[in-house]
Write a protein that holds these residues in place. Structure first.
Motif, short mmCIF file in Angstrom:
data_model
loop_
_atom_site.label_atom_id
_atom_site.label_comp_id
_atom_site.label_asym_id
_atom_site.label_seq_id
_atom_site.Cartn_x
_atom_site.Cartn_y
_atom_site.Cartn_z
N THR A 77 1.90 1.96 -3.58
CA THR A 77 0.80 1.99 -4.60
C THR A 77 -0.02 3.24 -4.44
O THR A 77 -0.33 4.03 -5.38
N PHE A 78 -0.52 3.81 -3.26
CA PHE A 78 -1.05 4.64 -3.18
C PHE A 78 -0.39 5.97 -2.94
O PHE A 78 0.72 5.58 -2.43
N SER A 114 -4.75 -7.28 2.39
CA SER A 114 -4.29 -7.19 0.98
C SER A 114 -3.48 -8.40 0.71
O SER A 114 -2.62 -8.79 -0.50
N PHE A 136 -8.70 2.82 3.48
CA PHE A 136 -7.31 3.12 3.44
C PHE A 136 -6.71 3.34 4.67
O PHE A 136 -5.39 3.65 4.85
N ILE A 176 -0.60 5.84 4.94
CA ILE A 176 0.06 6.13 3.59
C ILE A 176 0.23 7.59 3.32
O ILE A 176 -0.64 8.58 3.86
N CYS A 209 -4.37 3.01 7.95
CA CYS A 209 -3.49 2.19 8.48
C CYS A 209 -2.51 2.82 9.28
O CYS A 209 -2.36 4.22 8.95
N THR A 256 -11.20 -3.57 1.22
CA THR A 256 -9.74 -3.38 0.74
C THR A 256 -9.78 -2.14 -0.19
O THR A 256 -10.82 -1.90 -0.96
N HIS A 313 0.99 -1.23 -0.02
CA HIS A 313 0.20 -0.11 -0.14
C HIS A 313 0.82 1.19 -0.03
O HIS A 313 0.50 2.22 -0.55
N ILE A 328 -5.04 -2.83 6.51
CA ILE A 328 -5.34 -2.79 5.31
C ILE A 328 -5.18 -4.67 4.88
O ILE A 328 -4.32 -5.27 5.38
N TYR A 382 -7.95 -1.75 -2.78
CA TYR A 382 -7.74 -2.11 -4.02
C TYR A 382 -9.02 -2.65 -4.83
O TYR A 382 -8.84 -3.00 -6.01
#
Length: 442
Positions: free
Chosen positions: A263-264, A334, A276, A282, A278, A405, A260, A332, A407
């Motif tokens: 990616t984000f 995943s 989102f 992020i 966590c 999730t 994560h 998250i 995603y």
């Protein structure tokens, strides 16, 4: 030979080439040329690559005690579906937490007969269990997790600096491994508390300085004690120079990050989008790109591995109704998606599958002391994955207990088509084993 699998592309420790992998008694007996096979060999399709089974050393299974969040059956089915053949279960979010030998036995009994992938276990280092660290080590845990601030669950309290150094001193006596959630409680206490739907407000409540301060304290303790030390889920790129300097002076410290964070970016997280959430959070896009650069550095890669930190909960605990970042559980889901997520990011940056295997199979196996895992090599367990790296798909139904999730509906590259566990085709049946550290008699 009980199985031979060959492919035009096989990711081996010395690079990628056409090869045939011969399996006997669940182990890799030989790696030969593509054409050197008996009749009946399994030949992968031209668009498939043979990878070693991945090792995810950061998974919160939550069973027993919070099995409504996840559980060994659902977590390991998700792992196999995602090409992960070995997971290492975190010691917290289960009840009891894995902080005594008896609690380890409770967890192993809960997992017995349920697991589709192989499972090893972390122990926990918490106030008051110093006398349990060596017995847990001797019972086979791969290392010890601690928190440097409130973990979010009362049965797993954090260590203060004195407790941290005492635990590390004890671990050094038998060369045990400490892994740490590194955020500074005092820095976070001084920040504005998270409230409501604002992601920017949540981000401000967990500032970069909290990671940096905690990592500095962890390095100081590791320098003093000589303990093998590992930083989990690094999100803050400003901590990288601190870690680089510590390594240069010989501190025994390794680092992981998570899909994560690769990616984000904070700029793209919608307000109210609590899937989102966590901890650490992020962060902004420049942190993401700096983490990628630290992974991909040919000369001195500073981040050693990528693992999921799969930390699911019930949809209700995510506060999807209110979208309140202050109230929602931070974590998250995943596990099933880690390989295609990381590969999608690597592919977009011109990074090959050999690097992804290094980050997601070889390095986590080495960290956890599981030398039979993590590579396609003679003598290793025949954990194999047929992966189609160019096939595109959209995230939909998953094997996780809950579908929440960040995603969801995201388009990814890379599909796991088949997985073998010790040479046996793994399709979700409970064929996994419970593992101990390699030097513990089985």
């Amino acid at each position: 030979m009980s199985l031979v699998v060959r492919a035009r592309r096989v990711v081996l420790p010395d690079g990628e080439r056409a090869a045939a992998v011969h399996v006997a008694d669940g182990r890799i007996a030989a790696v030969t040329d593509f054409g050197d096979v008996p009749s009946g060999a399994v030949t992968l399709a031209d668009d498939e690559v043979l990878l070693p089974g991945l090792v995810d050393s950061h998974v919160h299974v939550n069973e027993p005690g919070r099995t409504d969040w996840e559980g060994f059956a659902s977590a390991t089915r998700a792992a196999i579906a995602g090409g992960v053949t070995t997971i290492v279960d975190m010691p917290l979010n289960s009840v009891p937490a894995t902080t005594t030998v008896e609690s380890l036995h409770v967890k192993r009994r809960a997992a017995e007969g349920q697991v589709s992938a192989d499972v090893a276990f972390w122990g926990g280092a918490v106030p008051g269990n110093l006398d349990q660290l060596r017995p847990l080590h001797e019972a086979g845990v791969v290392g010890f997790k601690c928190f440097l601030l409130d973990s979010g669950v009362p049965e797993f309290p954090p260590l203060d600096d004195a407790g941290l150094r005492a635990a590390m001193t004890e671990l050094t006596a038998f060369d045990g491994l400490l892994i740490a959630h590194a955020e500074d409680a005092e820095v976070i206490a001084a920040a504005p508390p998270p409230r409501g739907r604002s992601y920017a407000g949540f981000l401000a409540s967990r500032p970069e300085a909290a990671e940096e301060s905690a990592i500095e304290a962890l390095i100081a303790a590791a320098r003093h004690t000589g303990t093998r030390t590992h930083v989990v889920h690094l999100a803050d790129a400003d901590a990288l120079p601190i870690l680089r300097a510590a390594r240069a002076e010989g501190v025994r410290i390794t680092v992981e990050t998570c899909p994560h964070y690769l990616t984000f970016a904070a700029e793209d997280v919608p307000d109210g989008a609590t899937p989102f959430k966590c901890c650490p959070p992020i962060r902004e896009v420049w942190h993401r790109e700096a983490l990628w650069a630290a992974l991909a550095d040919d000369d001195r890669p500073l981040i050693d591995m990528v693992v999921s930190d799969h930390s699911p909960c019930t949809p209700e605990l995510k506060r999807l109704d209110a979208g309140d970042f202050g109230e929602a559980w931070g974590g998250i889901a995943s596990l099933q998606l880690a390989l295609p997520v990381v590969w999608s990011g690597a592919r977009a940056r011109g990074i090959g599958l050999d690097r992804v295997v290094r980050w997601m199979a070889e390095a986590p196996a080495r960290l956890a002391g599981l030398p039979a895992k993590g590579a396609i090599a003679v003598g290793r367990d025949a954990d194999l994955v047929a992966f189609a790296p160019e096939e595109r798909w959209r995230v939909g139904r998953l094997e996780h207990r809950h579908a929440v999730t960040p995603y969801a509906d995201r388009e990814l590259h890379g599909v796991v088509r088949r997985t073998w566990l010790r040479g046996q085709l793994a399709e979700g049946a409970p064929i996994g084993r419970l593992l101990s550290r390699a030097d513990v008699p089985q």
